[in-house]
Design a protein around this motif. Structure first.
Motif, short mmCIF file in Angstrom:
data_model
loop_
_atom_site.label_atom_id
_atom_site.label_comp_id
_atom_site.label_asym_id
_atom_site.label_seq_id
_atom_site.Cartn_x
_atom_site.Cartn_y
_atom_site.Cartn_z
N LEU A 596 0.85 -1.19 0.00
CA LEU A 596 0.00 0.00 0.00
C LEU A 596 0.88 1.24 0.00
CD1 LEU A 596 -2.50 -1.16 2.79
CD2 LEU A 596 -2.71 -1.51 0.33
N THR A 597 0.52 2.22 -0.80
CA THR A 597 1.31 3.46 -0.90
C THR A 597 0.39 4.66 -0.81
OG1 THR A 597 2.94 2.38 -2.34
CG2 THR A 597 2.94 4.79 -2.28
N LEU A 598 0.67 5.52 0.15
CA LEU A 598 -0.05 6.78 0.32
C LEU A 598 0.91 7.91 -0.05
CD1 LEU A 598 -2.73 8.07 1.43
CD2 LEU A 598 -1.52 8.31 3.60
N ARG A 599 0.48 8.80 -0.94
CA ARG A 599 1.37 9.86 -1.44
C ARG A 599 0.64 11.19 -1.43
NH1 ARG A 599 2.22 10.99 -6.81
NH2 ARG A 599 1.15 9.05 -7.32
N HIS A 600 1.30 12.24 -0.90
CA HIS A 600 0.72 13.59 -0.88
C HIS A 600 1.67 14.56 -1.57
CE1 HIS A 600 -1.48 17.14 0.45
NE2 HIS A 600 -0.31 17.66 0.77
N VAL A 601 1.11 15.42 -2.42
CA VAL A 601 1.88 16.43 -3.14
C VAL A 601 1.20 17.78 -2.93
CG1 VAL A 601 2.75 17.19 -5.38
CG2 VAL A 601 2.61 14.75 -4.87
N GLY A 602 1.97 18.78 -2.53
CA GLY A 602 1.42 20.11 -2.29
C GLY A 602 1.02 20.81 -3.58
N LYS A 603 0.39 21.96 -3.44
CA LYS A 603 -0.15 22.69 -4.59
C LYS A 603 0.95 23.33 -5.42
CE LYS A 603 -0.76 27.11 -2.17
NZ LYS A 603 -1.73 28.16 -1.79
N LEU A 604 0.64 23.57 -6.69
CA LEU A 604 1.47 24.37 -7.59
C LEU A 604 0.75 25.69 -7.80
CD1 LEU A 604 2.45 21.69 -10.28
CD2 LEU A 604 3.57 22.21 -8.11
N ALA A 605 1.46 26.80 -7.61
CA ALA A 605 0.81 28.11 -7.60
C ALA A 605 1.21 28.99 -8.76
CB ALA A 605 1.13 28.82 -6.28
N ALA A 606 1.93 28.48 -9.76
CA ALA A 606 2.34 29.30 -10.89
C ALA A 606 1.11 29.83 -11.63
CB ALA A 606 3.21 28.50 -11.85
N VAL A 607 1.11 31.11 -11.97
CA VAL A 607 -0.04 31.74 -12.62
C VAL A 607 -0.33 31.04 -13.94
CG1 VAL A 607 -0.93 33.88 -13.61
CG2 VAL A 607 0.45 33.95 -11.52
N GLY A 608 -1.57 30.62 -14.11
CA GLY A 608 -1.98 29.92 -15.32
C GLY A 608 -1.66 28.45 -15.32
N GLN A 609 -0.92 27.99 -14.32
CA GLN A 609 -0.57 26.57 -14.23
C GLN A 609 -0.89 26.02 -12.84
OE1 GLN A 609 3.54 27.55 -16.25
NE2 GLN A 609 3.24 25.35 -16.36
N GLU A 610 -1.89 26.60 -12.19
CA GLU A 610 -2.23 26.20 -10.83
C GLU A 610 -2.73 24.75 -10.80
OE1 GLU A 610 -3.47 28.81 -12.37
OE2 GLU A 610 -3.18 30.66 -11.21
N VAL A 611 -2.25 24.02 -9.80
CA VAL A 611 -2.72 22.65 -9.54
C VAL A 611 -2.93 22.53 -8.04
CG1 VAL A 611 -2.17 20.20 -9.60
CG2 VAL A 611 -1.54 21.65 -11.54
N SER A 612 -4.10 22.08 -7.66
CA SER A 612 -4.39 21.91 -6.23
C SER A 612 -3.58 20.77 -5.64
CB SER A 612 -5.89 21.62 -6.03
OG SER A 612 -6.68 22.67 -6.53
#
Length: 673
Positions: A596-612
């Protein structure tokens, strides 16, 4: 430029012929034996894991615990139990490595920041062969493949590795090391499929060459389903591949040995690109099929001189030919590398070497991108020296080294480092380093005109062009690192690294003045004018909770200071500040394994390329009904139907149609005989 390709039907027939030929050869070789036993990760103690060997940090074999660098090893057992079907997926297991999938065939992979489709500060090797492309910098991940079962380990060295590997080893080095031929004897057949993995199959046969030699041959193919957007619309990014290769190890004498290996492939992926025009409909996208094929051949001779010193002479030839709507390129690369390791006395371990590389590239451009000149051949060369000095036996070691490198783009670079390793006792070690490394400009930055899109000035549409700069300087980084490794008990270990990097002469776009005299006026050009500072901490830990249960976790924190040039504020927004994972491995009764693998990645905040920010969960269940036969089911991204990981902003991408990574499941059969 990312190589995206679509499969041609005759490739399947080529693979079928190859497998039949391999099977015939295997039948004539006599009875096949199973793979030689190799360390099984769950059978190793935590102490034995700390003693796993790495060679990429200093070009010589060292244990992880004795390496004065941020080293991490992804073993074959890690890869198998993770369910990874590609090399970028396997790299998610390492701390400090940012892996984000853009679509079905495209990844952005980097270390310690500056991520993107063409991330250019991470040097990647396969068995010592560089796969870092000089055309646009970075790595074309859809071309890098082999049988995942044949990978012995992936060595991940975070931080500069320029003394050993030269320019472009700025933020790290990844070396994908395949097994020796003697460890892949007998036959292996793998096959499977699922909702995203439409189908895959591979066959490998290993045998003997004379009394001391071994060989293997392999062939593999796969087909992958296209991704969809957040609205559920299917993209045109399906991916198909066929690949084969061989590996031979043999002895010349008691004091020397050689390796010869090679691969040949054809890879085709669907792609959607915008038509960059100054007339309606301006950026109207269209679907296309791109094609790539290539081959490589590597030969390595290793041995000892009469005085007891060691040498290695390696050469490889790599050819890539791709055809895409925006750009086609034929590239040939010849590389020769020599190193010599001496032991002048008990306190010094001295190594020096030299390398030469010739690259020839011929491009066919379009209105979207063109090179001037379209054909170019050029040379790069380097020399290096490094000395490991024992200050206190088994306790304190100092490493000093430097590389002098002359390149066609970026002129001459001097790249020194100093490392100190303190081991007060066998279970604790502290190391520190300071380094200077450089990234040479790519041919694209120095010679390519690239259409970035169209912009609406007050009176007419203007095509925005990126203009090359032949006078670019190499990017530079000054890096300081400190690390601590400890084995708390026989069942618990921890590895901590902190770093601070200061980058100068970063190559980025700079906007120029608008001129209405032409509709294709270059408005942007490459320029050396940015400085950035990054700081971070990386933690990895393993805990053998029970004989049949192991936990592996890692966490990375990255802070990118606001660039001194405020015209480019989004560098920090392309990398997550927080990233971590937790793996839970269990060996259950009746030869059942659960991972089992649990993985967390923080947000990307670049303008126009935002990813939650997102959290994913993968699971793998495997059962061995008979010796040599394994059945596995792998489920990935179980927490949500789909999620984005990275928005591509490259010139040939489709704006506003970011792919999302879907929930997937596949089954796999592995049969060793």
């Amino acid at each position: 430029m990312q190589l995206n390709c679509r499969f041609q039907r005759q490739a399947t027939h080529s693979l079928s012929f190859f497998i039949i030929a391999v099977a015939f050869c295997g039948g004539s070789a006599g009875s096949a034996s199973a793979d030689e036993a190799s360390p099984v990760i769950e059978a190793l103690s935590i102490n034995e894991l700390m003693q796993m060997e790495v060679s990429s940090a200093s070009r010589k074999t060292q244990t992880v615990s004795a390496t004065a660098a941020a080293a991490f090893v992804i073993s074959q057992e890690d890869i198998r139990r993770s369910g990874a079907t590609s090399i970028p997926d396997a790299l998610r297991l390492a701390p400090g490595i940012e892996v984000a999938q853009i679509n079905a065939s495209v990844w952005s992979v980097t270390a310690r920041g500056f991520n993107g489709r063409y991330a250019n500060k991470l040097l990647v090797l396969m068995d010592g062969r560089s796969v870092y492309t000089p055309l646009f910098s970075g790595v074309f991940w859809d071309l890098q493949d082999t049988m995942m079962e044949d990978i012995e380990r992936i060595e991940v060295i975070r931080g500069p590795g320029a003394v050993m590997w030269g320019a472009n080893a700025v933020n790290g080095v990844i070396n994908i090391i395949t097994k020796k031929a003697k460890d892949t004897q007998g036959n292996l057949f793998v096959a499977g499929g699922g909702n995203q993995e439409r189908g895959f199959a591979g066959y490998r046969h290993g045998g003997r060459v004379g009394d001391d030699g071994s060989y293997r041959v392999y062939a593999k193919t796969f087909e992958r389903e296209p991704f969809a957007t957040n609205t559920g619309e299917k993209l045109h990014d399906d991916w198909r591949s066929v690949q084969g290769g061989f590996h031979i190890d043999n002895r010349i004498s008691n004091d020397s040995r050689y390796t010869v290996q090679g691969d040949v492939y054809r890879k085709n992926v669907g792609n959607t690109v915008p038509a960059q025009t100054v007339s309606p409909p301006f950026n109207s996208p269209f679907n296309t099929d791109d094609h790539a094929e290539g081959a490589n051949l590597l030969a390595r001779w290793e041995g000892n001189f009469s005085d007891g010193s060691e040498f290695m002479l390696q050469s490889y030839y790599d050819r890539v030919n791709f055809n895409a709507a925006a750009l086609s390129d034929s590239q040939d690369m010849l590389d020769i590398d020599f190193q010599h390791r001496l032991h002048p006395n008990a306190d010094h371990d001295l190594m020096w070497g030299a390398s030469y590389r010739f690259i020839h590239s011929t491009t066919v451009g379009s209105s979207a991108i063109s090179f001037n000149p379209n054909s170019l051949g050029y040379h790069n060369g380097s020399v290096f020296a490094q000395d490991d000095i024992t200050l206190i036996d088994d306790t304190l070691r100092l490493t000093l080294g430097t590389k002098l490198e002359e390149s066609h783009f970026g002129n001459t670079q001097v790249q020194p480092n100093a490392r100190l390793m303190w081991t007060p006792d066998p279970k604790h070690s502290v190391w520190a380093s300071v380094s200077r490394a450089a990234r040479t400009p790519s041919r694209g930055e120095a010679q390519a005109n690239i259409a970035l899109g169209t912009a609406p000035p007050p009176f007419t549409m203007i095509q925005v062009m990126a203009q090359p700069n032949p006078d670019l300087r190499a990017e530079k980084v000054f890096a300081a690192e400190i690390g601590y490794r400890t084995q708390w008990t026989d069942k618990l270990s921890t590895d901590i690294t902190a770093f601070s990097n200061h980058y100068t002469d970063l190559i980025m776009f700079r906007q120029g003045a608008l001129d209405f005299a032409t509709l294709t006026q270059p408005l942007i050009w490459y320029n050396n004018s940015r400085e950035v500072t990054t700081r971070g901490i990386e933690i990895a830990s393993e805990w053998q909770a029970l004989d049949w249960m192991r936990f592996t976790g890692n966490y990375s924190h990255l802070k990118i200071e606001r660039p001194y040039d405020s015209n480019n504020p989004d560098i920090a927004g392309l990398s997550p500040r927080h990233r971590g994972s937790l793996r839970w491995q269990m060996d259950l009764p009746e030869k059942i394994k659960l991972d089992l693998t649990l993985r967390h990645v923080g947000k990307l905040a670049a303008v126009g390329q935002e990813v939650s920010a997102y959290t994913t969960f993968d699971a793998r269940l495997a059962y061995e009904p008979y010796s040599g036969v394994e059945l596995a089911v792998v489920a990935q991204n179980l927490f949500s139907p789909r999620h984005p990981e990275f928005h591509d902003s490259s010139a040939i991408s489709l704006p506003g149609a970011a792919a999302e990574i879907p929930r997937s499941i596949y089954g796999k059969l592995s049969w060793r005989f």
